[in-house]
Write a protein that holds these residues in place. Structure first.
Motif, PDB file in Angstrom:
ATOM      1  N   UNK A 144     -36.259   9.750 118.573  1.00 31.53           N
ATOM      2  CA  UNK A 144     -35.326   8.790 118.739  1.00 31.53           C
ATOM      3  C   UNK A 144     -33.853   9.124 118.143  1.00 31.53           C
ATOM      4  N   UNK A 145     -33.965   9.694 117.005  1.00 34.51           N
ATOM      5  CA  UNK A 145     -32.903  10.018 116.441  1.00 34.51           C
ATOM      6  C   UNK A 145     -32.267  11.410 116.674  1.00 34.51           C
ATOM      7  N   UNK A 146     -33.095  12.288 117.600  1.00 37.31           N
ATOM      8  CA  UNK A 146     -32.737  13.493 117.859  1.00 37.31           C
ATOM      9  C   UNK A 146     -32.674  14.487 116.827  1.00 37.31           C
ATOM     10  N   UNK A 147     -33.785  14.358 115.852  1.00 39.41           N
ATOM     11  CA  UNK A 147     -34.050  15.516 114.915  1.00 39.41           C
ATOM     12  C   UNK A 147     -34.771  16.681 115.367  1.00 39.41           C
ATOM     13  N   UNK A 148     -34.414  17.920 114.974  1.00 40.19           N
ATOM     14  CA  UNK A 148     -35.353  18.995 115.348  1.00 40.19           C
ATOM     15  C   UNK A 148     -36.764  18.770 114.746  1.00 40.19           C
ATOM     16  N   UNK A 149     -37.889  19.306 115.453  1.00 36.99           N
ATOM     17  CA  UNK A 149     -39.048  18.762 114.816  1.00 36.99           C
ATOM     18  C   UNK A 149     -39.846  20.005 114.922  1.00 36.99           C
ATOM     19  N   UNK A 150     -40.816  20.218 113.793  1.00 37.78           N
ATOM     20  CA  UNK A 150     -41.639  21.082 113.535  1.00 37.78           C
ATOM     21  C   UNK A 150     -43.090  20.318 113.492  1.00 37.78           C
ATOM     22  N   UNK A 151     -44.168  20.702 114.529  1.00 43.20           N
ATOM     23  CA  UNK A 151     -45.177  19.554 114.389  1.00 43.20           C
ATOM     24  C   UNK A 151     -46.554  20.398 114.682  1.00 43.20           C
ATOM     25  N   UNK A 152     -47.620  20.090 114.063  1.00 46.52           N
ATOM     26  CA  UNK A 152     -49.015  20.562 114.409  1.00 46.52           C
ATOM     27  C   UNK A 152     -49.125  20.563 115.889  1.00 46.52           C
ATOM     28  N   UNK A 153     -49.791  21.453 116.443  1.00 50.46           N
ATOM     29  CA  UNK A 153     -50.074  21.767 117.789  1.00 50.46           C
ATOM     30  C   UNK A 153     -51.412  20.955 117.887  1.00 50.46           C
ATOM     31  N   UNK A 154     -51.472  19.596 118.645  1.00 50.93           N
ATOM     32  CA  UNK A 154     -52.809  18.840 118.760  1.00 50.93           C
ATOM     33  C   UNK A 154     -52.522  18.234 119.919  1.00 50.93           C
ATOM     34  N   UNK A 155     -53.642  17.618 120.445  1.00 46.54           N
ATOM     35  CA  UNK A 155     -53.450  16.992 121.774  1.00 46.54           C
ATOM     36  C   UNK A 155     -52.730  15.575 121.519  1.00 46.54           C
ATOM     37  N   UNK A 156     -52.831  14.959 120.547  1.00 46.25           N
ATOM     38  CA  UNK A 156     -51.987  13.728 120.128  1.00 46.25           C
ATOM     39  C   UNK A 156     -50.501  14.110 120.288  1.00 46.25           C
ATOM     40  N   UNK A 157     -49.967  15.129 119.729  1.00 47.46           N
ATOM     41  CA  UNK A 157     -48.573  15.590 119.683  1.00 47.46           C
ATOM     42  C   UNK A 157     -48.329  16.056 121.185  1.00 47.46           C
ATOM     43  N   UNK A 158     -48.994  16.696 121.777  1.00 47.92           N
ATOM     44  CA  UNK A 158     -48.877  17.094 123.197  1.00 47.92           C
ATOM     45  C   UNK A 158     -48.386  16.006 124.161  1.00 47.92           C
ATOM     46  N   UNK A 162     -43.422  19.022 124.081  1.00 47.00           N
ATOM     47  CA  UNK A 162     -43.806  20.447 124.620  1.00 47.00           C
ATOM     48  C   UNK A 162     -43.076  21.144 123.789  1.00 47.00           C
ATOM     49  N   UNK A 163     -44.067  22.349 123.463  1.00 49.47           N
ATOM     50  CA  UNK A 163     -43.612  23.498 122.405  1.00 49.47           C
ATOM     51  C   UNK A 163     -42.248  24.126 123.067  1.00 49.47           C
ATOM     52  N   UNK A 164     -41.160  24.372 122.193  1.00 50.15           N
ATOM     53  CA  UNK A 164     -39.885  24.918 122.335  1.00 50.15           C
ATOM     54  C   UNK A 164     -38.943  24.098 123.526  1.00 50.15           C
ATOM     55  N   UNK A 165     -39.551  23.006 123.930  1.00 49.85           N
ATOM     56  CA  UNK A 165     -38.498  22.205 124.603  1.00 49.85           C
ATOM     57  C   UNK A 165     -38.213  20.678 123.755  1.00 49.85           C
ATOM     58  N   UNK A 166     -38.973  20.124 123.135  1.00 53.74           N
ATOM     59  CA  UNK A 166     -38.981  19.053 122.290  1.00 53.74           C
ATOM     60  C   UNK A 166     -39.082  19.400 120.781  1.00 53.74           C
ATOM     61  N   UNK A 167     -39.926  20.671 120.544  1.00 52.16           N
ATOM     62  CA  UNK A 167     -40.309  20.996 119.034  1.00 52.16           C
ATOM     63  C   UNK A 167     -40.709  22.281 119.223  1.00 52.16           C
ATOM     64  N   UNK A 168     -40.954  22.872 117.881  1.00 56.31           N
ATOM     65  CA  UNK A 168     -41.869  23.874 117.501  1.00 56.31           C
ATOM     66  C   UNK A 168     -42.944  23.607 117.113  1.00 56.31           C
ATOM     67  N   UNK A 169     -44.023  23.896 117.660  1.00 50.10           N
ATOM     68  CA  UNK A 169     -45.369  23.432 117.638  1.00 50.10           C
ATOM     69  C   UNK A 169     -46.214  24.686 116.836  1.00 50.10           C
ATOM     70  N   UNK A 170     -46.779  24.503 115.711  1.00 52.21           N
ATOM     71  CA  UNK A 170     -47.571  25.402 114.960  1.00 52.21           C
ATOM     72  C   UNK A 170     -48.997  25.111 114.993  1.00 52.21           C
ATOM     73  N   UNK A 171     -50.118  26.031 115.170  1.00 52.41           N
ATOM     74  CA  UNK A 171     -51.353  25.890 114.819  1.00 52.41           C
ATOM     75  C   UNK A 171     -51.795  26.211 113.522  1.00 52.41           C
ATOM     76  N   UNK A 172     -52.543  25.371 112.934  1.00 55.95           N
ATOM     77  CA  UNK A 172     -53.049  25.375 111.535  1.00 55.95           C
ATOM     78  C   UNK A 172     -53.770  26.855 111.237  1.00 55.95           C
ATOM     79  N   UNK A 173     -54.335  27.650 112.130  1.00 57.10           N
ATOM     80  CA  UNK A 173     -54.968  28.765 111.950  1.00 57.10           C
ATOM     81  C   UNK A 173     -53.976  30.016 111.885  1.00 57.10           C
ATOM     82  N   UNK A 174     -52.760  29.886 112.083  1.00 57.98           N
ATOM     83  CA  UNK A 174     -51.885  30.809 111.943  1.00 57.98           C
ATOM     84  C   UNK A 174     -50.769  30.592 110.803  1.00 57.98           C
TER      85      UNK A 174
END
Length: 195
Positions: A144-158, A162-174
């Motif tokens: 809501x504040x328009x902050x750039x977001x880095x988030x864990x890639x999981x079903x809850x966040x998805x 959307x990766x590279x549209x709303x946030x940069x998503x990362x996987x824990x195994x990388x």
């Protein structure tokens, strides 16, 4: 349904959050100076990179990893700051890890704040580790504040991102994905603005 309505007429409305007041450079600088004095004992200047994270500090395996990642961020961005908001039994261990990693000037655990608006105005990046179940309210506030977001890639966040549209998503195994995503948003203003 049990209330007698046809299921085709029932819609689930996900939880929402209030949109904070619009932020400009003066509001941002004022928030950084005020919160910097309160949290880090000195005001933060406009160019100081600041990431924030909200998490329960109770046996959260992602928090020690985030502190380890921050060592890599500081190598590239020596003034970078990370404020992890939350309370719990894990705070003492995280403080020890921060000191052993020589990050005590870079990583702080301020507890909880009553108002999000000033904090969201001050931050450059929001980090969502995704260690909770249910609606990620802190993520919704950051969106809501328009902050750039880095988030864990999981079903809850998805459900929200959307990766590279709303946030940069990362996987824990990388192994390096989290620190690379944070660094990209802190060093590439055009990418941060696009998310």
């Amino acid at each position: 349904t049990s209330a007698g309505y046809a299921s085709s007429l029932v819609r689930v409305i996900p939880p929402g959050v209030a949109v904070p007041p619009e932020t400009n450079s003066d509001v941002r600088l004022s928030a950084r100076q005020t919160l910097g004095k309160l949290i880090a004992d000195s005001p933060l200047g406009a160019p100081t990179p600041l990431a924030i994270c909200f998490a329960a500090l109770d046996e959260n395996p992602e928090l020690p990893r985030l502190i380890n990642v921050w060592r890599h961020v500081v190598k590239r961005l020596p003034d970078a700051r990370l404020w992890i908001f939350g309370v719990g039994r894990q705070c003492a261990d995280l403080n020890v890890q921060t000191e052993l990693s020589n990050l005590q000037d870079h990583v702080r655990f301020p507890g909880l704040l009553e108002s999000w608006d000033e904090l969201l105005a001050a931050a450059d990046v929001f980090v969502e580790l995704g260690s909770h179940v249910g609606t990620p309210h802190s993520l919704l506030h950051a969106m809501a504040a328009g902050l750039p977001i880095v988030a864990a890639d999981n079903s809850n966040h998805r459900r929200y991102l959307t990766n590279h549209q709303h946030a940069l998503l990362f996987t824990r195994d990388e192994g390096s994905a989290l620190h690379q995503a944070i660094q990209r948003l802190l060093t590439q203003p055009s990418l941060a603005a696009a998310l």
